[in-house]
Design an enzyme around this catalytic site. Structure first.
Site, mmCIF file in Angstrom:
data_model
loop_
_atom_site.group_PDB
_atom_site.id
_atom_site.type_symbol
_atom_site.label_atom_id
_atom_site.label_comp_id
_atom_site.label_asym_id
_atom_site.label_seq_id
_atom_site.Cartn_x
_atom_site.Cartn_y
_atom_site.Cartn_z
ATOM 1 N N GLU A 163 -10.647 -68.914 47.575
ATOM 2 C CA GLU A 163 -10.144 -67.548 47.402
ATOM 3 C C GLU A 163 -8.772 -67.276 48.008
ATOM 4 O O GLU A 163 -8.661 -66.486 48.965
ATOM 5 C CB GLU A 163 -11.153 -66.550 47.982
ATOM 6 C CG GLU A 163 -12.483 -66.547 47.292
ATOM 7 C CD GLU A 163 -13.413 -65.430 47.774
ATOM 8 O OE1 GLU A 163 -13.071 -64.698 48.714
ATOM 9 O OE2 GLU A 163 -14.502 -65.281 47.179
ATOM 10 N N GLU A 356 -19.925 -69.393 44.559
ATOM 11 C CA GLU A 356 -20.584 -68.405 45.425
ATOM 12 C C GLU A 356 -21.140 -67.266 44.579
ATOM 13 O O GLU A 356 -20.489 -66.831 43.632
ATOM 14 C CB GLU A 356 -19.591 -67.756 46.412
ATOM 15 C CG GLU A 356 -19.145 -68.648 47.530
ATOM 16 C CD GLU A 356 -18.149 -67.962 48.468
ATOM 17 O OE1 GLU A 356 -18.118 -66.716 48.546
ATOM 18 O OE2 GLU A 356 -17.385 -68.702 49.107
HETATM 19 C C1 PNW Z 1 -16.226 -64.420 49.854
HETATM 20 N N1 PNW Z 1 -14.212 -59.088 46.849
HETATM 21 O O1 PNW Z 1 -15.283 -63.420 50.151
HETATM 22 C C2 PNW Z 1 -15.969 -65.548 50.836
HETATM 23 O O2 PNW Z 1 -15.646 -66.745 50.187
HETATM 24 C C3 PNW Z 1 -17.084 -65.749 51.821
HETATM 25 O O3 PNW Z 1 -16.581 -66.412 52.936
HETATM 26 C C4 PNW Z 1 -17.717 -64.416 52.168
HETATM 27 O O4 PNW Z 1 -18.637 -64.496 53.204
HETATM 28 C C5 PNW Z 1 -18.392 -63.927 50.898
HETATM 29 O O5 PNW Z 1 -17.497 -63.877 49.813
HETATM 30 C C6 PNW Z 1 -19.024 -62.554 51.045
HETATM 31 O O6 PNW Z 1 -18.066 -61.597 51.336
HETATM 32 C C7 PNW Z 1 -15.077 -62.342 49.291
HETATM 33 O O7 PNW Z 1 -13.518 -58.190 47.290
HETATM 34 C C8 PNW Z 1 -14.262 -61.328 49.759
HETATM 35 O O8 PNW Z 1 -14.695 -59.059 45.691
HETATM 36 C C9 PNW Z 1 -13.955 -60.256 48.941
HETATM 37 C C10 PNW Z 1 -14.492 -60.183 47.664
HETATM 38 C C11 PNW Z 1 -15.319 -61.191 47.193
HETATM 39 C C12 PNW Z 1 -15.607 -62.275 48.034
#
Ligand code: PNW
Length: 459
Positions: A163, A356
């Site tokens: 990401e 994920e």
């Molecule tokens: C991911 N959004 O982060 C990360 O890869 C993980 O480390 C994290 O724990 C997991 O998702 C849950 O948050 C994200 O805004 C951060 O859509 C933001 C978003 C999606 C995933």
């Protein structure tokens, strides 16, 4: 109906979120250690010092995964554990930790799916300029080379960056993730260019030095849009909106990152929108970014619903009042796992793996001593049914990694949000498999065959 044969069922995590032992075994500090020390940045000042204690619990954690029956575990390697200063002197104790982890997994028939970078930039590299510095892709190449030389006799599945949208957008522009900067769009786009070069160099390095034929991918997230109905016009509107870059929240998109990586160029629409903020780049750099990849990973949690408005232009459909949300206030849109893989495969032409998917739900130890999480079971039932429908409709999906194997450090939210199949008692570090753990074990065992065929509308 089962999922395709040879489908990989897995679970995912990331080093800083689970390992703990940030001061132990010769590890150097990373940007998240420093960020957690800044006032008001992380929920109640939580940090990764202890986390889930996974650094000391290799056997216990791998045993739990083995009970779950998964074929793959996606974890990340902590750069500052291998190189306390980011470059230069390696830390043998850090290398030995991942040897133990990988060997324990392989002994149980669990394939390691390694992410090279899940946001824990060594602090000393940040102090030298971090991703803004044009040496950053060189640093990442050196780190990657050491990882590949050490582990590629046992590891074949690799992801470069997790990401970039988040560590660059939230980390360098909005300041809500480490390192907590609020740089201009121009500066962030330069850092982004360097991160994309780092991806390209890493892919090249893996191909050149891997001891076994590798499978390499990228693990982006983005502004997924799903159609209100299945009309061709709504689907087209959702497809367009998915790859559009919006003026507000401009860093959270797919195309600025994925088009260079998979197609070899920045998207026209972004070039126009960003204008003079776009960094200078050469054709050779774009070629370096555009290394051949084997798989398109993607993290999918939610999406925005749109319909075709006038002239077919995407028009946002407000959620109905009371539409279900997770504890993160992310709306639950199961069709995200149908349209996400479909749109990405159409545009980039590669097999897809869901790197994920999951939710933060309201979990605690119930009066009977168990952790009942029916919301997670229902969420996953709905999302996986949509993923299976995508497979049935010809989308080539190779695997699914549930986020996350266990509750862990949820970045700026600290330990306040729980995403795990396993509950963590953070005082004792006791692990309690939730109901969803046993449920997911059945999904894995039956290759999804027992998922229901008929599903009631969610709202
Ligand atoms: C991911 N959004 O982060 C990360 O890869 C993980 O480390 C994290 O724990 C997991 O998702 C849950 O948050 C994200 O805004 C951060 O859509 C933001 C978003 C999606 C995933």
């Amino acid at each position: 109906m089962p999922f395709p044969e040879k489908f990989t069922w897995g679970v995912a995590s990331a080093a800083y979120q689970i390992e703990g032992s940030t001061d132990i075994g010769g590890r150097g500090p990373c940007v998240w250690d420093a960020f957690c020390n800044m006032p008001e940045k992380v929920f109640e000042g939580h940090n990764g010092e202890i986390a889930c204690g996974s650094y000391d619990r290799v056997d216990e954690d791998v045993e739990l995964m083995s009970k779950l029956g998964v074929g793959g575990y996606r974890f990340s390697i902590s750069w500052p554990r291998l190189f306390p200063n980011g470059i230069g002197e390696p830390n043998e104790a850090g290398f030995a930790y991942y040897d133990r982890l990988i060997d324990a997994m392989l002994a149980k028939g669990i394939e390691p799916w390694v992410t090279l970078y899940h946001w824990d930039l060594p602090l000393s590299l940040h102090e030298q300029g971090g991703w803004l510095d044009s040496r950053s892709h060189q640093w990442f190449e050196e780190y990657t080379r050491a990882v590949v030389e050490r582990y590629s006799d046992r590891v074949t599945h690799w992801f470069t960056l997790n990401e970039p949208q988040i560590f660059l957008g939230l980390g360098l522009n909005e300041g809500t993730h480490a390192p907590g900067l609020k740089l201009s769009r121009k500066e962030v786009l330069l850092a982004t260019h360097h991160a994309l070069l780092a991806h390209g160099r890493a892919v090249k390095t893996i191909r050149e030095h891997a001891k076994q034929s590798p499978m390499i991918g990228f693990a982006p997230v983005g502004n997924l849009h799903t159609p209100e109905t299945d009309s061709a016009a709504d689907i087209e509107a959702a497809r367009r909106a998915t790859f559009d870059i919006e003026e507000k929240g401009w860093a959270f998109n797919y195309s600025w990152y994925c088009d260079p990586v998979f197609l070899g160029h920045y998207p026209e629409q972004g070039l126009e929108l960003f204008g003079d903020d776009v960094p200078e780049f050469t054709a050779q750099e774009m070629e370096l970014i555009n290394q051949p990849l084997d798989i398109c990973g993607v993290n999918i949690y939610s999406s925005v619903i749109v319909r075709a408005g006038e002239n077919g232009d995407p028009e946002r459909v407000p959620s109905v009042r009371g539409h279900p949300m997770t504890m993160f206030k992310w709306t639950i849109i199961p069709r995200s796992l149908y349209f996400g893989p479909k749109f990405l495969q159409e545009r980039y032409g590669l097999p897809i793996v869901i790197t994920e998917n999951g939710l933060a739900s309201m979990d605690w130890v119930h009066a009977d001593g168990q952790v009942h999480d029916p919301g997670r079971i229902d969420y996953l039932t709905r999302y996986l049914s949509e993923l299976r429908r995508a497979c049935d409709d010809g989308v080539d999906v190779r695997g699914y990694f549930q986020w996350s194997i266990m509750d862990n450090f949820e970045w700026a939210e600290g330990y306040s949000l729980r995403f795990g199949l396993i509950y963590l008692d953070y005082q004792t570090l006791r692990r309690i498999p939730k109901d969803s753990f046993r449920w997911y074990a059945e999904v894995v065992r039956t290759n999804g065959e027992h998922l229901p065929n008929s599903i009631a509308p969610i709202a």
